[in-house]
Design an enzyme around this catalytic site. Structure first.
Site, PDB file in Angstrom:
ATOM      1  N   THR A 263       8.907  -0.246   3.613  1.00  0.00           N
ATOM      2  CA  THR A 263       8.275  -1.538   3.877  1.00  0.00           C
ATOM      3  C   THR A 263       6.762  -1.408   3.790  1.00  0.00           C
ATOM      4  O   THR A 263       6.198  -0.346   4.072  1.00  0.00           O
ATOM      5  CB  THR A 263       8.616  -2.076   5.278  1.00  0.00           C
ATOM      6  N   ASP A 264       6.110  -2.483   3.419  1.00  0.00           N
ATOM      7  CA  ASP A 264       4.670  -2.553   3.632  1.00  0.00           C
ATOM      8  C   ASP A 264       4.453  -2.541   5.147  1.00  0.00           C
ATOM      9  O   ASP A 264       5.391  -2.691   5.936  1.00  0.00           O
ATOM     10  CB  ASP A 264       4.101  -3.834   2.998  1.00  0.00           C
ATOM     11  N   ASP A 265       3.224  -2.348   5.565  1.00  0.00           N
ATOM     12  CA  ASP A 265       2.929  -2.206   6.994  1.00  0.00           C
ATOM     13  C   ASP A 265       3.482  -3.398   7.782  1.00  0.00           C
ATOM     14  O   ASP A 265       3.110  -4.551   7.546  1.00  0.00           O
ATOM     15  CB  ASP A 265       1.417  -2.101   7.179  1.00  0.00           C
ATOM     16  N   LEU A 266       4.371  -3.111   8.723  1.00  0.00           N
ATOM     17  CA  LEU A 266       4.992  -4.174   9.516  1.00  0.00           C
ATOM     18  C   LEU A 266       4.024  -4.810  10.502  1.00  0.00           C
ATOM     19  O   LEU A 266       4.322  -5.861  11.076  1.00  0.00           O
ATOM     20  CB  LEU A 266       6.209  -3.620  10.264  1.00  0.00           C
TER      21      LEU A 266
END
Length: 377
Positions: A263-266
């Site tokens: 994931t991209d930064d949550l």
């Protein structure tokens, strides 16, 4: 010590699902020490503030070597992912003399040479994963977050240089992680601050947004990074990071990708306000994301412990299937077994001089003005 799939081991049983962005310091904080020991994550993400910027090369390099040694000590495992966003332009973390290449848009003709140079420099800093190249098609001139980070404005302009970059960098021992699936280039807002909507029809989406990613789903690509975007024509109202339609049905099913989805930064504002809701964590896991990235620049990383609680409860209640967890575990453990572990080593001044002559450069931002880390991912 290797990963062991054991759902009874407490926080560490799901801790391997995370990449943790360290606190904004070149020294491992007590907070990070506790979190790394408790979770034993797959690895860490470093930002600009994790380097001793402004110090001479030998001094900041020694500090960096100590930081990585401490990370390994507290995780308690030699096989870890040491990751970074290092694309060029404003998305560069290490200080001088690391080569400050310009944004990707300025060197498509030199993409292979830049990829090799970045691979050499990152490898000698101990990194084994770089969140690059950008496969987004910059179709929206008003896009506030992609722009010059993309190689071009059409799929054809993106694919060839991205392939050259990825192959050359990986030949030097640094795995690439193409991003931002399924395509962030048409966004009108920055997902670091709000949730973009890619309002295109399904045919355009497949011909434009998906086209570059379709060329990178072979065995050479071990990782993909998701985008926090909504594509109403594909899955109305659901961010791609949480969408089973986009990650499982399209990326794994239609495109045939068998590697690790990150994931991209949550902590980015596009979805961060949803993270305390248990169903958000369940959706991210069920969508097909393997590694969940949570960085201290945008969020309190202690939230990971709550998310692990949501995973544990979801498994107990049947909302998360153990068979899916085992498949994800196998992908993560396979990656950790294969990814090279590099020592931190000094590069000669002549090497940096050669690299600086390969492609356009970008003037460096003074350390005091960049202390926060320019967290573009």
């Amino acid at each position: 010590m290797s990963l062991i799939f054991d759902l009874g081991r407490g926080p560490a049983s799901f801790g391997h699902r995370f990449l943790i962005g360290l606190q904004q310091s070149p020294v491992l904080s007590d907070h990070d020490k506790r979190l790394l020991s408790l979770l034993q994550p797959a690895g860490v993400v470093l930002f600009r503030a994790n380097f001793l910027s402004g110090a001479p090369y030998d001094e900041w390099l020694a500090s960096h070597e100590k930081l990585l040694a401490d990370v390994r000590e507290y995780i308690g495992r030699d096989e870890i992912l040491i990751t970074i966003d290092h694309e060029g332009g404003g998305v560069l973390r290490p200080p001088a003399p690391v080569t400050n290449f310009a944004y990707a848009r300025e060197w498509p003709g030199q993409a292979g040479a830049v990829g090799r140079a970045m691979g050499i420099e990152l490898r000698n800093l101990g990194f084994n994963v770089n969140f690059a190249p950008v496969l987004d098609v910059n179709s929206n001139p008003a896009n506030p977050v992609i722009g010059p980070r993309a190689f071009g404005t059409t799929p054809e302009a993106v694919v060839a240089p991205a392939r050259q970059f990825l192959d050359a960098m990986q030949a030097e021992g640094v795995l690439g992680c193409p991003k931002h699936f399924p395509g962030h280039g048409d966004a009108g807002v920055d997902s670091h601050y709000s949730l973009p909507v890619i309002d295109v029809d399904a045919e355009t989406f497949r011909k434009r947004e998906l086209a570059p990613f379709r060329q990178f789903t072979d065995a050479k690509t071990r990782l993909f990074m998701t985008a926090h975007i909504v594509v109403p024509a594909i899955d109305p109202g659901t961010p791609a990071t949480m969408s089973r339609v986009i990650l499982n049905d399209i990326l794994r099913g239609e495109l045939g990708f068998k590697g690790v989805i990150v994931t991209d930064d949550l902590g980015m504002r596009a979805i961060s306000d949803k993270l305390k809701e248990p169903e958000t964590t369940v959706k991210i896991v069920n969508a097909g994301a393997d590694l969940l990235c949570m960085c201290a620049y945008w969020a309190d990383t202690s939230l990971i412990v709550e998310m692990i609680g949501h995973m544990t409860q979801g498994l107990k209640e049947g909302a998360i299937k153990e068979a899916d967890l085992r498949q994800s575990f196998d992908r993560i453990s396979g990656l950790l077994a294969d990814v090279p572990q590099h020592p931190v080593e000094r590069l000669a001044e002549e090497t940096y001089e050669r690299h600086a002559a390969l492609a356009p450069l970008r003037p460096r931002t003074p350390p005091a003005a960049s202390a926060g880390g320019a967290a573009k991912a």
